[in-house]
Write a protein that holds these residues in place. Sequence first.
Motif, PDB file in Angstrom:
ATOM      1  N   MET A   1       0.848  -1.203   0.000  1.00  0.00           N
ATOM      2  CA  MET A   1       0.000   0.000   0.000  1.00  0.00           C
ATOM      3  C   MET A   1       0.888   1.260   0.000  1.00  0.00           C
ATOM      4  O   MET A   1       1.895   1.278   0.695  1.00  0.00           O
ATOM      5  CB  MET A   1      -0.888  -0.024   1.240  1.00  0.00           C
ATOM      6  N   LYS A 336      -5.130   5.948  -0.617  1.00  0.00           N
ATOM      7  CA  LYS A 336      -5.207   4.539  -0.230  1.00  0.00           C
ATOM      8  C   LYS A 336      -5.429   3.654  -1.440  1.00  0.00           C
ATOM      9  O   LYS A 336      -4.979   2.520  -1.490  1.00  0.00           O
ATOM     10  CB  LYS A 336      -6.382   4.321   0.737  1.00  0.00           C
ATOM     11  N   LEU A 337      -6.161   4.195  -2.411  1.00  0.00           N
ATOM     12  CA  LEU A 337      -6.438   3.429  -3.621  1.00  0.00           C
ATOM     13  C   LEU A 337      -5.223   3.363  -4.526  1.00  0.00           C
ATOM     14  O   LEU A 337      -4.834   2.310  -5.004  1.00  0.00           O
ATOM     15  CB  LEU A 337      -7.586   4.087  -4.403  1.00  0.00           C
ATOM     16  N   ASP A 338      -4.638   4.551  -4.765  1.00  0.00           N
ATOM     17  CA  ASP A 338      -3.517   4.622  -5.686  1.00  0.00           C
ATOM     18  C   ASP A 338      -2.819   5.967  -5.540  1.00  0.00           C
ATOM     19  O   ASP A 338      -3.476   7.008  -5.533  1.00  0.00           O
ATOM     20  CB  ASP A 338      -4.028   4.464  -7.126  1.00  0.00           C
ATOM     21  N   VAL A 544     -11.477  -4.892  -6.543  1.00  0.00           N
ATOM     22  CA  VAL A 544     -10.374  -4.205  -5.846  1.00  0.00           C
ATOM     23  C   VAL A 544     -10.343  -4.596  -4.371  1.00  0.00           C
ATOM     24  O   VAL A 544      -9.278  -4.791  -3.783  1.00  0.00           O
ATOM     25  CB  VAL A 544     -10.503  -2.666  -5.982  1.00  0.00           C
ATOM     26  N   LYS A 545     -11.542  -4.736  -3.765  1.00  0.00           N
ATOM     27  CA  LYS A 545     -11.597  -5.103  -2.351  1.00  0.00           C
ATOM     28  C   LYS A 545     -11.032  -6.505  -2.140  1.00  0.00           C
ATOM     29  O   LYS A 545     -10.422  -6.795  -1.112  1.00  0.00           O
ATOM     30  CB  LYS A 545     -13.035  -5.039  -1.844  1.00  0.00           C
ATOM     31  N   GLU A 547      -8.787  -7.919  -4.147  1.00  0.00           N
ATOM     32  CA  GLU A 547      -7.376  -7.995  -4.530  1.00  0.00           C
ATOM     33  C   GLU A 547      -6.896  -6.581  -4.868  1.00  0.00           C
ATOM     34  O   GLU A 547      -7.256  -6.034  -5.903  1.00  0.00           O
ATOM     35  CB  GLU A 547      -7.274  -8.926  -5.761  1.00  0.00           C
ATOM     36  N   ARG A 548      -6.079  -6.003  -3.970  1.00  0.00           N
ATOM     37  CA  ARG A 548      -5.641  -4.612  -4.148  1.00  0.00           C
ATOM     38  C   ARG A 548      -4.984  -4.365  -5.506  1.00  0.00           C
ATOM     39  O   ARG A 548      -5.123  -3.295  -6.093  1.00  0.00           O
ATOM     40  CB  ARG A 548      -4.650  -4.202  -3.035  1.00  0.00           C
ATOM     41  N   ILE A 551      -6.358  -2.770  -8.907  1.00  0.00           N
ATOM     42  CA  ILE A 551      -6.453  -1.341  -9.217  1.00  0.00           C
ATOM     43  C   ILE A 551      -5.679  -0.995 -10.501  1.00  0.00           C
ATOM     44  O   ILE A 551      -6.039  -0.075 -11.222  1.00  0.00           O
ATOM     45  CB  ILE A 551      -5.982  -0.458  -8.022  1.00  0.00           C
TER      46      ILE A 551
END
Length: 610
Positions: A1, A336-338, A544-545, A547-548, A551
Amino acid sequence: MPNINQRAIQVEQTVWNLKPLFENDDDPRMDERRRIVEQISYEFITTWKERTDYLENPVILRQALDHYEAWKRLYGSDGDEGYYFWLRTQQNQNAPKLKAKFNKIEEFSKKIENDSQFFHLRIARIKPEVQKRFLNDNALTPYRHYLERIFVEARYHLSEPEEKILNLKSATSYSNWTKMTAGFLSKESRTVITEGGSRKPRTFTELLGLMNNTKKKVRASAAKAFNEILKSHVDSAEAEINSVLANKKTDDELRGALRPDTLRHLTDDIESEVVDALIDSVSKRFTISERYYELKAKLFNVRRLEYHERNMELSVVTKHYSYAKSVTLVHAALGKLDAQFADIFSGFLRNGQIDVYPRKGKDTGAFCIYHLLAQPTYILLNHTGKLHDVLTLAHELGHGINNELIRKKQHALDFGTPASTAEVASTFMEDFVLQEILREADDALRLAIMMQKLNDDVSSIFRQVACYRFEQELHSEFRKRGYLSKNEIGELFQKHMASYMGRFVEQSPGSENWWVYWNHIRYFFYVYSYASGLLISKSLQNSVKQERAFISRVKEFLSSGLSDSPKNIFLKLRIDIADKHFWNRGLDEVEKLLNETVLLAEKLGKINRR
Ligand SMILES: [Zn+2]
């Protein structure tokens, strides 16, 4: 992350910085720059106007398209001046001087548009066997889908004089009719019980808002008036809608469209099989919307909701979010996403690309706008500190991030998004930010927010799909019978509304006429795009939830612009959107939120445990 910078972010510039375009409204460089636009435009026009070799030779067509692309990338027909004054009129709608300058550049641009139209029209008329060859030619690879779009549309074009006649007659055969109904309704007002308890006159649009009021008396009074208005215009609406349906039938027959929704799918660059998979998947799960209304009825302690009560709010969320706080919150959620999402947002803040607060004369809505590929994106907000404003910021940033990703990867002719997926990025970011907000809210606030969110999801997905199915049956019944009475239309309408609302919403007397004011049905099958955008977004969220790393595929999709149809873009990412499983993953997200909301309502003792 990625590393998240949780520090509060400094927000200094809250009004657009338009200096990348011009210094001010009287920038002396404007005349000179306009001359350059004119010169570059006519360079393109005169180079290609008299030639026809590019219609036969793919290598020459490539040169022509490269030339066209370079012109559209940097100048277009209105350069920076058109964009600048359009933006200025959004900031100040009551300034005749700005309007005048905008109109002047529009007039200038129209002439160039007309003079350059030949290019598109001639490409559209390339013979089918040559089209096939061109689409497979390596020289034309970068423009393959651009050409494909033109060729497919051309299949439904009539001859030039026929198109001209249709165009000239379209006001009297179509838009005058729809304007008539809308015009009758907008002139209406009725005296009703207001929030304070007194009786006051309210306009048609105000009545719509009052029907969601938390006070039963106010809601009921507004609904009674609203239904009376619809009833008083239903006879003219019957004549109107029958003409609109007849005109659409004629158009489809002349153009050779097999289904009433064919031309809609074509315009939106989406395959009919994809829309069919969406409509079918959602209809099979109308139990989700039915269960939502069951929960809502229980929370309001009624056996059934009345038709007009389905959108009323459980309680008004009063928590205040300053702009600085909203920015910090949204920035962290995007980070947090990208990391790149957060960087793009930082860039918007740093460069003054967001106009934040309401001002006198400013457009009262919210939007994200781009024009030429070489020009900056701008976002307009009217931030007042409500929860809704935070979500709007996330929504418009979703569009903005989408633009920036496309800008990096695509050429000017593929810079944009089709209607079918235009709302994917925006709702994707909005939903992730909402989760951040929920994380820090107490239970009572969480319940209110989750109910509001479910209400939006049900309206965007289930209601629009039910409306689409209503439209399908409306067109097919009209084509079978030749005329539909107001009662027949009303019955059809109630049947489809009941199909997604279920047993816990009454199809109250009067609601059979609500098609009278639903203007989207006059645009034909447009409503699916609300559901497709949001459900694609939810299906991607679901992945996405789980598997990160997913994204990166989301970003790949968001970078694709108009370079291919959504179906093919997703296929390259090993995702099949013509498959019902894809849509069901999105629907699972809605169902999960509903289940969580039911549990929370039980925990808070607002409803009895099952
Ligand atoms: Zn949007």
